[in-house]
Scaffold this motif. Structure first.
Motif, PDB file in Angstrom:
ATOM      1  N   UNK A  17       2.909  30.741   8.177  1.00 46.15           N
ATOM      2  CA  UNK A  17       2.498  29.447   8.719  1.00 46.15           C
ATOM      3  C   UNK A  17       3.022  28.395   7.755  1.00 46.15           C
ATOM      4  N   UNK A  18       3.830  27.470   8.220  1.00 43.33           N
ATOM      5  CA  UNK A  18       4.330  26.417   7.347  1.00 43.33           C
ATOM      6  C   UNK A  18       3.194  25.518   6.883  1.00 43.33           C
ATOM      7  N   UNK A  19       3.393  24.842   5.765  1.00 49.87           N
ATOM      8  CA  UNK A  19       2.385  23.911   5.247  1.00 49.87           C
ATOM      9  C   UNK A  19       1.989  22.903   6.330  1.00 49.87           C
ATOM     10  N   UNK A  20       0.681  22.670   6.437  1.00 53.60           N
ATOM     11  CA  UNK A  20       0.179  21.759   7.457  1.00 53.60           C
ATOM     12  C   UNK A  20      -0.044  22.416   8.800  1.00 53.60           C
ATOM     13  N   UNK A  21       0.206  23.720   8.882  1.00 45.55           N
ATOM     14  CA  UNK A  21       0.101  24.446  10.147  1.00 45.55           C
ATOM     15  C   UNK A  21      -0.722  25.716   9.969  1.00 45.55           C
ATOM     16  N   UNK A  22      -1.427  26.083  11.040  1.00 47.22           N
ATOM     17  CA  UNK A  22      -2.135  27.351  11.066  1.00 47.22           C
ATOM     18  C   UNK A  22      -3.113  27.496   9.928  1.00 47.22           C
ATOM     19  N   UNK A  23      -3.050  28.632   9.251  1.00 49.36           N
ATOM     20  CA  UNK A  23      -3.997  28.967   8.188  1.00 49.36           C
ATOM     21  C   UNK A  23      -3.441  28.732   6.780  1.00 49.36           C
ATOM     22  N   UNK A  24      -2.281  28.092   6.698  1.00 50.70           N
ATOM     23  CA  UNK A  24      -1.726  27.712   5.403  1.00 50.70           C
ATOM     24  C   UNK A  24      -2.379  26.427   4.908  1.00 50.70           C
ATOM     25  N   UNK A  25      -2.193  26.076   3.629  1.00 51.89           N
ATOM     26  CA  UNK A  25      -2.742  24.812   3.122  1.00 51.89           C
ATOM     27  C   UNK A  25      -2.236  23.623   3.937  1.00 51.89           C
ATOM     28  N   UNK A  26      -3.097  22.635   4.130  1.00 50.98           N
ATOM     29  CA  UNK A  26      -2.727  21.433   4.872  1.00 50.98           C
ATOM     30  C   UNK A  26      -2.469  20.251   3.948  1.00 50.98           C
ATOM     31  N   UNK A  27      -2.548  20.441   2.655  1.00 49.15           N
ATOM     32  CA  UNK A  27      -2.459  19.326   1.719  1.00 49.15           C
ATOM     33  C   UNK A  27      -1.016  18.841   1.575  1.00 49.15           C
ATOM     34  N   UNK A  28      -0.812  17.519   1.332  1.00 53.83           N
ATOM     35  CA  UNK A  28       0.527  16.990   1.123  1.00 53.83           C
ATOM     36  C   UNK A  28       1.054  17.375  -0.265  1.00 53.83           C
ATOM     37  N   UNK A  29       2.362  17.162  -0.486  1.00 54.54           N
ATOM     38  CA  UNK A  29       3.342  16.505   0.387  1.00 54.54           C
ATOM     39  C   UNK A  29       3.856  17.441   1.483  1.00 54.54           C
TER      40      UNK A  29
END
Length: 258
Positions: free
Chosen positions: A47-59
């Motif tokens: 899951x790419x960052x910001x998607x699914x169950x991966x971290x949603x934090x920026x950048x």
């Protein structure tokens, strides 16, 4: 910070494929391909960052996606991989190949979205902010069926809804993703395209039913001039969700680079 949530499909110890989903997607979209048509490979699907169950934090920019994916390769890959990448995942794959060319055996770009019109990307970002969710599952399903999922089998859409659609506060539903991350990523789609390192075996797949096309004539021509005989171009009579609409064809193309 913890790394990307990553799914592993297929056969341990088999030739390795890194599978990258597109904007608003998730890694489990590769499950059917990894357990069926490409079951004789080891499919690594984060899951790419910001998607699914991966971290949603920026950048949330392309540079961060590349750094995240290098960590995924460090953890799960034993050698160079073939990258199969859909839509925005295609843009990320090209940046990854430029960053770590020795770790990329070849690239299959499935209707990649890269170097797109800034004005159009701005309009889509504004619409995402204004309409980030749905009244119910029926509305979410209708949006898919009448747009890029029109030629995807019903059972595949059902699986995606069950995995990716979640209930929100107030009873509405939305995709399991960060709206700020997605909005920021539309800006990345408007960046000038980059090309893979010279000599990188690459397959470019364009879905002919996608209008206006994500694959611009400028990108297609630049890729052909840059790669020469290392590029294979395949036009398929399908919409944007190439791996779901034409899984047998996609598997065949991936195998040409293994």
């Amino acid at each position: 910070m913890r790394g990307l949530h990553t799914y592993l499909f297929g056969t341990p110890g088999a030739p390795e494929v890194l599978a990258l989903h597109g904007l608003t997607g998730h890694g489990r979209r590769w499950e059917a391909l990894g357990n069926d048509q490409l079951s004789d490979t080891r499919l690594i699907a984060p899951d790419l960052r910001g998607h699914g169950r991966s971290p949603w934090s920026p950048p949330w920019g392309l540079d961060t996606h590349v750094s995240d994916l290098i960590r995924v390769l460090d953890e799960h890959a034993t050698g160079p991989v073939v990258v199969v990448a859909h839509s925005y995942g295609g843009a990320i794959a090209l940046h990854l190949a430029r960053a770590v060319p020795d770790r990329i055996r070849g690239i299959v770009l499935l209707d990649p979205a890269i170097g797109l019109d800034p004005e159009n990307m701005g309009r889509i970002a504004e619409l995402t902010v204004a309409h980030p969710d749905y009244t119910d599952i029926a509305e979410a399903r209708s949006e898919k069926v009448h747009n890029s999922w029109a030629d995807v089998p019903t059972e595949a859409l059902d699986v995606d809804l069950a995995e990716h659609l979640v209930e929100l506060k107030g009873g509405r539903v939305g995709w399991r993703m960060s709206i700020p991350a997605v909005v920021a990523s539309f800006g990345e789609l408007a960046r000038d395209f980059v090309l893979p390192p010279a000599g990188t075996p690459t397959v470019l797949v364009q879905g002919l039913r996608v209008q206006p096309p994500y694959v611009t004539p400028e990108f297609r021509a630049a890729l052909a001039e840059h790669l020469g005989d290392y590029l294979t171009i395949v036009d398929l009579d399908c919409g944007h969700m190439v791996a779901h609409a034409r899984p047998d064809d996609v598997a065949t193309l991936v195998r040409t680079l293994l």
